[in-house]
Write a protein that holds these residues in place. Structure first.
Motif, PDB file in Angstrom:
ATOM      1  N   SER A  28      -3.654  34.231  21.268  1.00  0.00           N
ATOM      2  CA  SER A  28      -4.229  35.569  21.418  1.00  0.00           C
ATOM      3  C   SER A  28      -3.735  36.545  20.345  1.00  0.00           C
ATOM      4  O   SER A  28      -4.044  37.727  20.391  1.00  0.00           O
ATOM      5  CB  SER A  28      -3.941  36.127  22.812  1.00  0.00           C
ATOM      6  OG  SER A  28      -2.572  36.456  22.944  1.00  0.00           O
ATOM      7  N   GLY A  29      -2.953  36.051  19.398  1.00  0.00           N
ATOM      8  CA  GLY A  29      -2.549  36.892  18.272  1.00  0.00           C
ATOM      9  C   GLY A  29      -1.085  37.311  18.250  1.00  0.00           C
ATOM     10  O   GLY A  29      -0.655  37.958  17.300  1.00  0.00           O
ATOM     11  N   LYS A  30      -0.311  36.984  19.274  1.00  0.00           N
ATOM     12  CA  LYS A  30       1.116  37.321  19.264  1.00  0.00           C
ATOM     13  C   LYS A  30       1.825  36.477  18.203  1.00  0.00           C
ATOM     14  O   LYS A  30       1.522  35.304  18.017  1.00  0.00           O
ATOM     15  CB  LYS A  30       1.766  37.038  20.624  1.00  0.00           C
ATOM     16  CG  LYS A  30       1.252  37.902  21.744  1.00  0.00           C
ATOM     17  CD  LYS A  30       1.993  39.190  21.769  1.00  0.00           C
ATOM     18  CE  LYS A  30       1.590  39.988  23.003  1.00  0.00           C
ATOM     19  NZ  LYS A  30       2.243  41.239  23.066  1.00  0.00           N
ATOM     20  N   GLU A  31       2.763  37.085  17.515  1.00  0.00           N
ATOM     21  CA  GLU A  31       3.510  36.360  16.495  1.00  0.00           C
ATOM     22  C   GLU A  31       4.758  35.732  17.111  1.00  0.00           C
ATOM     23  O   GLU A  31       5.346  36.274  18.037  1.00  0.00           O
ATOM     24  CB  GLU A  31       3.870  37.288  15.344  1.00  0.00           C
ATOM     25  CG  GLU A  31       2.622  37.767  14.606  1.00  0.00           C
ATOM     26  CD  GLU A  31       2.949  38.424  13.287  1.00  0.00           C
ATOM     27  OE1 GLU A  31       3.787  37.881  12.542  1.00  0.00           O
ATOM     28  OE2 GLU A  31       2.363  39.481  13.013  1.00  0.00           O
ATOM     29  N   TYR A  32       5.126  34.586  16.576  1.00  0.00           N
ATOM     30  CA  TYR A  32       6.286  33.851  17.080  1.00  0.00           C
ATOM     31  C   TYR A  32       7.251  33.581  15.937  1.00  0.00           C
ATOM     32  O   TYR A  32       6.935  33.809  14.773  1.00  0.00           O
ATOM     33  CB  TYR A  32       5.846  32.530  17.727  1.00  0.00           C
ATOM     34  CG  TYR A  32       5.310  31.524  16.742  1.00  0.00           C
ATOM     35  CD1 TYR A  32       6.139  30.544  16.219  1.00  0.00           C
ATOM     36  CD2 TYR A  32       3.991  31.562  16.319  1.00  0.00           C
ATOM     37  CE1 TYR A  32       5.652  29.624  15.304  1.00  0.00           C
ATOM     38  CE2 TYR A  32       3.492  30.652  15.417  1.00  0.00           C
ATOM     39  CZ  TYR A  32       4.333  29.676  14.910  1.00  0.00           C
ATOM     40  OH  TYR A  32       3.864  28.772  14.001  1.00  0.00           O
ATOM     41  N   TYR A  85      11.625  28.113  19.726  1.00  0.00           N
ATOM     42  CA  TYR A  85      10.743  29.178  19.272  1.00  0.00           C
ATOM     43  C   TYR A  85      10.480  30.153  20.419  1.00  0.00           C
ATOM     44  O   TYR A  85      10.382  29.750  21.582  1.00  0.00           O
ATOM     45  CB  TYR A  85       9.404  28.606  18.796  1.00  0.00           C
ATOM     46  CG  TYR A  85       9.534  27.720  17.585  1.00  0.00           C
ATOM     47  CD1 TYR A  85       9.388  28.244  16.303  1.00  0.00           C
ATOM     48  CD2 TYR A  85       9.814  26.359  17.714  1.00  0.00           C
ATOM     49  CE1 TYR A  85       9.513  27.434  15.187  1.00  0.00           C
ATOM     50  CE2 TYR A  85       9.946  25.543  16.600  1.00  0.00           C
ATOM     51  CZ  TYR A  85       9.789  26.080  15.340  1.00  0.00           C
ATOM     52  OH  TYR A  85       9.922  25.287  14.229  1.00  0.00           O
ATOM     53  N   ILE A  86      10.357  31.444  20.052  1.00  0.00           N
ATOM     54  CA  ILE A  86      10.011  32.496  21.013  1.00  0.00           C
ATOM     55  C   ILE A  86       9.000  33.437  20.350  1.00  0.00           C
ATOM     56  O   ILE A  86       8.789  33.370  19.144  1.00  0.00           O
ATOM     57  CB  ILE A  86      11.254  33.310  21.465  1.00  0.00           C
ATOM     58  CG1 ILE A  86      11.914  33.998  20.256  1.00  0.00           C
ATOM     59  CG2 ILE A  86      12.239  32.452  22.236  1.00  0.00           C
ATOM     60  CD1 ILE A  86      12.989  34.996  20.616  1.00  0.00           C
ATOM     61  N   LEU A  87       8.438  34.311  21.140  1.00  0.00           N
ATOM     62  CA  LEU A  87       7.581  35.359  20.595  1.00  0.00           C
ATOM     63  C   LEU A  87       8.475  36.426  19.973  1.00  0.00           C
ATOM     64  O   LEU A  87       9.550  36.746  20.512  1.00  0.00           O
ATOM     65  CB  LEU A  87       6.710  35.972  21.690  1.00  0.00           C
ATOM     66  CG  LEU A  87       5.791  35.002  22.420  1.00  0.00           C
ATOM     67  CD1 LEU A  87       5.099  35.693  23.586  1.00  0.00           C
ATOM     68  CD2 LEU A  87       4.775  34.390  21.464  1.00  0.00           C
ATOM     69  N   ILE A  88       8.063  36.974  18.849  1.00  0.00           N
ATOM     70  CA  ILE A  88       8.875  37.992  18.169  1.00  0.00           C
ATOM     71  C   ILE A  88       9.142  39.182  19.092  1.00  0.00           C
ATOM     72  O   ILE A  88      10.239  39.744  19.091  1.00  0.00           O
ATOM     73  CB  ILE A  88       8.206  38.445  16.856  1.00  0.00           C
ATOM     74  CG1 ILE A  88       8.229  37.303  15.839  1.00  0.00           C
ATOM     75  CG2 ILE A  88       8.907  39.668  16.275  1.00  0.00           C
ATOM     76  CD1 ILE A  88       7.495  37.600  14.535  1.00  0.00           C
ATOM     77  N   ASP A  89       8.161  39.540  19.914  1.00  0.00           N
ATOM     78  CA  ASP A  89       8.335  40.666  20.840  1.00  0.00           C
ATOM     79  C   ASP A  89       9.485  40.449  21.825  1.00  0.00           C
ATOM     80  O   ASP A  89      10.034  41.412  22.363  1.00  0.00           O
ATOM     81  CB  ASP A  89       7.049  40.921  21.626  1.00  0.00           C
ATOM     82  CG  ASP A  89       5.923  41.455  20.748  1.00  0.00           C
ATOM     83  OD1 ASP A  89       6.198  41.933  19.633  1.00  0.00           O
ATOM     84  OD2 ASP A  89       4.759  41.385  21.196  1.00  0.00           O
ATOM     85  N   ASP A  90       9.851  39.197  22.074  1.00  0.00           N
ATOM     86  CA  ASP A  90      10.913  38.874  23.035  1.00  0.00           C
ATOM     87  C   ASP A  90      12.277  38.701  22.380  1.00  0.00           C
ATOM     88  O   ASP A  90      13.272  38.432  23.057  1.00  0.00           O
ATOM     89  CB  ASP A  90      10.560  37.577  23.792  1.00  0.00           C
ATOM     90  CG  ASP A  90       9.359  37.728  24.687  1.00  0.00           C
ATOM     91  OD1 ASP A  90       9.151  38.836  25.228  1.00  0.00           O
ATOM     92  OD2 ASP A  90       8.615  36.731  24.859  1.00  0.00           O
ATOM     93  N   TYR A  91      12.350  38.852  21.063  1.00  0.00           N
ATOM     94  CA  TYR A  91      13.570  38.539  20.330  1.00  0.00           C
ATOM     95  C   TYR A  91      14.789  39.314  20.850  1.00  0.00           C
ATOM     96  O   TYR A  91      15.839  38.719  21.114  1.00  0.00           O
ATOM     97  CB  TYR A  91      13.393  38.813  18.829  1.00  0.00           C
ATOM     98  CG  TYR A  91      14.582  38.386  18.009  1.00  0.00           C
ATOM     99  CD1 TYR A  91      14.624  37.132  17.429  1.00  0.00           C
ATOM    100  CD2 TYR A  91      15.683  39.235  17.816  1.00  0.00           C
ATOM    101  CE1 TYR A  91      15.710  36.718  16.678  1.00  0.00           C
ATOM    102  CE2 TYR A  91      16.771  38.833  17.072  1.00  0.00           C
ATOM    103  CZ  TYR A  91      16.787  37.573  16.506  1.00  0.00           C
ATOM    104  OH  TYR A  91      17.879  37.169  15.782  1.00  0.00           O
ATOM    105  N   ASP A  92      14.684  40.622  20.987  1.00  0.00           N
ATOM    106  CA  ASP A  92      15.855  41.427  21.345  1.00  0.00           C
ATOM    107  C   ASP A  92      16.417  41.042  22.714  1.00  0.00           C
ATOM    108  O   ASP A  92      17.635  40.895  22.867  1.00  0.00           O
ATOM    109  CB  ASP A  92      15.516  42.918  21.299  1.00  0.00           C
ATOM    110  CG  ASP A  92      15.173  43.383  19.878  1.00  0.00           C
ATOM    111  OD1 ASP A  92      15.705  42.804  18.912  1.00  0.00           O
ATOM    112  OD2 ASP A  92      14.353  44.307  19.749  1.00  0.00           O
ATOM    113  N   ASP A  93      15.541  40.857  23.709  1.00  0.00           N
ATOM    114  CA  ASP A  93      16.000  40.451  25.040  1.00  0.00           C
ATOM    115  C   ASP A  93      16.587  39.041  25.014  1.00  0.00           C
ATOM    116  O   ASP A  93      17.615  38.775  25.638  1.00  0.00           O
ATOM    117  CB  ASP A  93      14.851  40.507  26.058  1.00  0.00           C
ATOM    118  CG  ASP A  93      14.394  41.929  26.336  1.00  0.00           C
ATOM    119  OD1 ASP A  93      15.206  42.868  26.170  1.00  0.00           O
ATOM    120  OD2 ASP A  93      13.222  42.099  26.725  1.00  0.00           O
TER     121      ASP A  93
END
Length: 150
Positions: A28-32, A85-93
């Motif tokens: 759906s377009g989320k970057e990982y 691998y994770i989604l970039i949006d989840d990196y900080d958590d």
């Protein structure tokens, strides 16, 4: 965070749901990004369980190759390390959770000298809001956060 020293892993844990969530988000377009290199299948499974409990989808590459070598700690090459691998949006958590996990491993280290050295490295990680270079502790390498669009 939990006490990971005596943690047990249910080897039948199915991460398929979280992998599907990961791939659906990517489609759906989320970057990982490649987030961790892990030398131990045990660490990988525990970290993935922690991230799953935080509703952070993951994908692990190389679990089967690692099994061939018995999940042994392989420090001389990254060729046989598990890539998480994770989604970039989840990196900080995810970074906070992994730092807590590493801290629990440091706390269980029997050698005071090794514990002090590891705590110094971890403090450097904690001091910066982002990881600038891959750092490895106990067979876990944390990779820097990618900027969106890279």
């Amino acid at each position: 965070m939990e006490d990971f020293e005596n943690a047990e892993i249910d080897e039948n844990v199915d991460f398929t749901q979280f992998e599907e969530k990961f791939f659906d988000a990517v489609k759906s377009g989320k970057e990982y990004q490649h987030f961790l290199n892990l030398s131990s299948q045990f660490d990988c499974m525990l970290i993935r369980s922690i991230l799953a409990s935080m509703n952070i989808p993951t994908y692990a590459e190389g679990m089967n190759i690692n099994k061939l070598y018995g999940g042994a700690y392989i420090s001389s090459t990254s060729d046989f390390k598990i890539k998480l691998y994770i989604l970039i949006d989840d990196y900080d958590d995810a970074l906070v959770a992994v730092k807590d996990y590493i801290k629990s491993k440091i706390d269980s280290e029997p050698s005071v000298a090794d514990r002090n050295k590891a705590l110094q490295i971890l403090e450097l990680l904690v001091a910066s809001s982002t990881v600038s270079n891959p750092q490895e502790l106990f067979g876990i390498s944390i990779l820097p956060k990618k900027c969106l669009g890279e």
